[in-house]
Enzyme design. Structure first.
Site, PDB file in Angstrom:
ATOM      1  N   HIS A 499       0.832  -1.210   0.000  1.00  0.00           N
ATOM      2  CA  HIS A 499       0.000   0.000   0.000  1.00  0.00           C
ATOM      3  C   HIS A 499       0.866   1.259   0.000  1.00  0.00           C
ATOM      4  O   HIS A 499       0.690   2.145  -0.847  1.00  0.00           O
ATOM      5  CB  HIS A 499      -0.907  -0.018   1.241  1.00  0.00           C
ATOM      6  CG  HIS A 499      -1.735   1.215   1.422  1.00  0.00           C
ATOM      7  ND1 HIS A 499      -3.081   1.250   1.141  1.00  0.00           N
ATOM      8  CD2 HIS A 499      -1.429   2.461   1.879  1.00  0.00           C
ATOM      9  CE1 HIS A 499      -3.557   2.450   1.390  1.00  0.00           C
ATOM     10  NE2 HIS A 499      -2.563   3.216   1.848  1.00  0.00           N
ATOM     11  N   GLU A 500       1.792   1.340   0.931  1.00  0.00           N
ATOM     12  CA  GLU A 500       2.585   2.562   1.055  1.00  0.00           C
ATOM     13  C   GLU A 500       3.490   2.771  -0.148  1.00  0.00           C
ATOM     14  O   GLU A 500       3.737   3.914  -0.553  1.00  0.00           O
ATOM     15  CB  GLU A 500       3.399   2.553   2.354  1.00  0.00           C
ATOM     16  CG  GLU A 500       2.554   2.597   3.622  1.00  0.00           C
ATOM     17  CD  GLU A 500       1.595   3.783   3.678  1.00  0.00           C
ATOM     18  OE1 GLU A 500       1.878   4.822   3.046  1.00  0.00           O
ATOM     19  OE2 GLU A 500       0.559   3.657   4.345  1.00  0.00           O
ATOM     20  N   HIS A 503       1.798   4.696  -2.845  1.00  0.00           N
ATOM     21  CA  HIS A 503       1.988   6.139  -2.683  1.00  0.00           C
ATOM     22  C   HIS A 503       3.379   6.542  -3.178  1.00  0.00           C
ATOM     23  O   HIS A 503       3.547   7.574  -3.835  1.00  0.00           O
ATOM     24  CB  HIS A 503       1.861   6.530  -1.213  1.00  0.00           C
ATOM     25  CG  HIS A 503       0.470   6.505  -0.681  1.00  0.00           C
ATOM     26  ND1 HIS A 503      -0.588   7.115  -1.308  1.00  0.00           N
ATOM     27  CD2 HIS A 503      -0.042   5.959   0.460  1.00  0.00           C
ATOM     28  CE1 HIS A 503      -1.685   6.946  -0.601  1.00  0.00           C
ATOM     29  NE2 HIS A 503      -1.385   6.248   0.476  1.00  0.00           N
ATOM     30  N   HIS A 506       3.553   6.811  -6.861  1.00  0.00           N
ATOM     31  CA  HIS A 506       2.849   8.013  -7.308  1.00  0.00           C
ATOM     32  C   HIS A 506       3.795   9.211  -7.280  1.00  0.00           C
ATOM     33  O   HIS A 506       3.769  10.067  -8.182  1.00  0.00           O
ATOM     34  CB  HIS A 506       1.645   8.256  -6.402  1.00  0.00           C
ATOM     35  CG  HIS A 506       0.554   9.047  -7.036  1.00  0.00           C
ATOM     36  ND1 HIS A 506      -0.565   9.468  -6.341  1.00  0.00           N
ATOM     37  CD2 HIS A 506       0.382   9.522  -8.294  1.00  0.00           C
ATOM     38  CE1 HIS A 506      -1.365  10.142  -7.141  1.00  0.00           C
ATOM     39  NE2 HIS A 506      -0.807  10.200  -8.335  1.00  0.00           N
TER      40      HIS A 506
END
Length: 706
Positions: A499-500, A503, A506
């Site tokens: 998940h992290e 980010h 991105h």
């Protein structure tokens, strides 16, 4: 959770202040690394040279520089144009951003009393400074002048997006208010800034001080050896010569709730978790919550909105609160039904063991683990040896190599680090060009706030036509190594790692000409992170990285089958606890009248309104709901499920091709979303990637809610 901190200062305060360079000697400035060119590899911050006393002078200097840059714009005798006003404004604050990004990251991971004191000063200055810029009449007049001519300027879509975002940003920050209302807004924002820090400080202190000390070994029955070993070390670290200390950090708490046979101790530990900052003492957050909600309501009404949520959500993909309540309500009924089925199955096990009554909140993890073993022959502790941290991280990095050709090099020994636990990687394209640098920070510390998040020491930008690559920071609170056992992750921690890094990607893939279009809507922020979670436990992925840390044995097909079969396990609980917190958040931020809030009574009304099950507590109760009272997710905790709708549908684009690594789909994901920032609205970016609107069907299937 993604947290980006921007810091700045009040022009009114600065006007009366002696210039920083006059206050500090030339020698002081010479020794301050923020005033020097960073000759470190990749331009990373020289953490080994930065001291607490360096931050405030550098931040103040950055504020003076930004004020001068703003003055140059408003005093320009030429008529306002896109270049001399909008682009010029977009380029302001570079030095301040350089300093504040480092300060914001460090105060999240390694806060000290000294830094806490500096943080309070910086917060006051920052809020006033941002207000002075956003409420500057002359600056706004120039921006509005350009905005009013926007359709006649021949702007391309990205330039138009930048202009609209800047104009609306000023408008939403009070630029159109009367002078009297602008002063009210200033005071409200100053108070909210302080209260946000107070809330976080109270939680960090309360969370860190609480622990349950077990002194009788029979009370350890049921616990895995790794949990016992870690608790023994924690007790020693807390000055206890004997015993085992279990804390509220999830790597300590969750295994205890899952496996400890002692029901009373499970209750004691979980109650400590639920009652954080709710003890009517110096760290109690109820009064802070009252002030925050009332001030937010006052601010919303000042801006012409009936409540804070209406103001906040207008700028999101959702656009209005009805759309959020509709989504949450649509998921609530099937989630509640599934949770009730799960509870009935667990109660049967509990009653069979001779324990009468109902499942309590501190029982859920314990009996759900027993139910998982009974239904799927799956014991999470037996899986941990296959998810050694470094091997799991390598699997994640290899995934991005397959999808985008990324290449990684461990440069930890070659660059300054802010903590000895850091791991640092250089990231390059397949052709060798630099993508960026990633700092990893994996484990809990008393100086670190709870949770997991991604931020940046430097964002992507362009300067004189040259692309400046990002320096990303990913912070977690994972299970530590213990004795000769390395850090072994739970399935939940594996998901958090993926998940992290979503980010992180991105930020790494960002390619925006203008800084002002780098940010996306709050309910689109979580899309990259949620979509990356989908790969973590795919059978093909598991076979590539899940290997026993001792034997090197690849995870067996039988274990993979069990993981897949149990994929929908406990989804009723997980969805309900999340939705409870999301609804509580929305209920707080749709309060329409100022007044004293009885926090406990407010929670009870919110839960009763949705007929919440007594056996499930919300993922966050009010007094420690950091996301909404201190973390930038006000009226925004719903964004995870909103983004998950997009992510489940977006992942289906890979699954539909029969190749979960499909390079063409991966390329489209990168080009249409991950590199674009906020250069178009989130829904447009998503449709460009997917070719259609997102369907809720994949989400409902992935959570077993059909």
């Amino acid at each position: 959770m993604k947290k980006v901190i921007m810091i700045a200062v009040a022009a009114t305060a600065l006007a009366a202040a002696t210039p920083v360079n006059a206050q500090n000697s030339a020698a002081d400035n010479k020794n301050n690394p923020f005033f020097q060119e960073w000759k470190t590899p990749y331009g990373v911050p020289p953490f080994n040279e930065i001291k607490p006393e360096h931050y405030l002078p550098a931040i103040e200097e950055g504020m003076l520089l930004e004020k001068a840059e703003i003055d140059a714009i408003i005093n320009n005798p030429a008529a306002p144009t896109f270049e001399n006003t909008i682009v010029a404004y977009d380029n302001t604050g570079e030095f301040l951003a350089k300093v504040s990004s480092v300060f914001g990251c460090i105060t999240g991971t390694d806060i000290t009393p000294e830094l806490e004191e500096i943080q309070a000063k910086v917060s006051r200055l920052s809020t006033a400074h941002r207000s002075d810029i956003s409420l500057n009449d002359k600056l706004f007049a120039r921006i509005k002048n350009v905005y009013d001519q926007r359709n006649n300027l021949g702007l391309d879509p990205v330039q138009m997006r930048l202009l609209e975002k800047i104009y609306k940003g000023f408008e939403r920050n009070g630029a159109d208010l009367s002078q009297a209302d602008k002063e009210k807004l200033r005071k409200i924002d100053e108070q909210l800034s302080k209260l946000s820090l107070d809330f976080g400080r109270n939680l960090r202190k309360d969370n860190g001080e609480f622990f349950v000390l077990v002194t009788d070994v029979k009370d350890l029955k049921g616990l895995p050896k790794s949990s016992i070993d870690a608790a023994r070390e924690e007790a020693k670290a807390r000055g206890k010569a004997q015993g085992y200390a279990f804390t509220l950090d999830k790597p300590s708490m969750l295994p205890f709730l899952q496996y400890a046979d002692n029901r009373e101790l499970r209750k004691q530990l979980y109650t400590g978790y639920l009652e954080r900052c709710n003890h009517n003492n110096a760290t109690d957050n109820k009064a802070v919550i009252n002030q925050i909600i009332n001030l937010k309501l006052e601010r919303a009404k000042l801006m012409g909105f009936p409540n804070p949520a209406a103001f906040i959500v207008e700028n999101n993909m959702a656009k209005n609160t009805d759309a959020i309540y509709e989504l949450l309500g649509e998921l609530w009924t099937p989630a509640l039904k599934r949770a009730a089925e799960e509870e009935a199955q667990m109660k049967a096990i509990m009653n069979k063991e001779g324990i009468a009554g109902d499942i309590q909140q501190w029982d859920w993890w314990y009996y759900s683990e027993k139910l998982r073993e009974a239904k799927y022959a799956l014991n999470e502790e037996e899986l941990r040896p296959y998810f050694e941290l470094n091997a799991t991280l390598q699997g994640l990095l290899d995934l991005t190599s397959k999808m985008w050709g990324l290449q990684y090099k461990d440069i930890t020994a070659q660059v300054p680090t802010y903590n000895s636990e850091n791991k640092v990687f250089e990231v390059r394209e397949k052709d060798g060009s630099l993508v960026g640098v990633v700092y990893w920070d994996f484990h809990p510390r008393s100086s670190k706030r709870v949770g997991a998040w991604c931020t940046r020491f430097r964002g992507q930008s362009y300067k004189n036509g040259e692309k400046i690559t990002p320096i990303v920071s990913i912070v977690c609170n994972f299970t530590k190594a213990s004795g000769d056992t390395p850090a072994l992750l739970s399935l939940d921690e594996v998901g958090t790692l993926f998940h992290e890094y979503g980010h992180g990607l991105h930020s790494l893939f960002a390619d925006n000409k203008y800084k002002g279009v780098s940010g996306v809507e709050r309910d689109f922020v979580e899309f990259p992170s949620k979509i990356m979670e989908n790969w973590a436990l795919e059978p093909e992925m598991l076979r590539s990285y899940a290997k026993h840390y001792k034997t090197g044995e690849v995870i067996t097909d039988d274990m993979i089958a069990k993981i897949q079969n149990a994929a929908l396990f406990n989804q009723g609980f997980e969805t309900v606890e999340y939705l409870m917190a999301s609804l509580l958040d929305m209920d707080y931020h749709t309060v329409a009248e100022n007044g004293k809030i009885d926090v406990a009574a407010f929670e009870n009304r919110s839960f009763a309104r949705w007929n919440n099950p007594a056996a499930i507590a919300p993922r966050y109760r009010s007094t420690y709901f950091q996301h909404i009272f201190s973390g930038g997710y006000s009226a925004g905790y719903y964004v995870y499920i909103w983004a998950e709708v997009l992510a489940a549908d977006g992942y289906a684009a890979f699954a539909e091709t029969g190749d979960i690594y499909n390079p063409e789909v991966a390329k489209k994901l990168r080009e249409e979303i991950l590199s674009r920032g906020g250069s178009a609205d989130g829904m447009t970016l998503y449709r460009n990637y997917r070719g259609k609107e997102a369907s809720k069907q994949p989400l409902m299937e992935s959570r077993g809610l059909l």
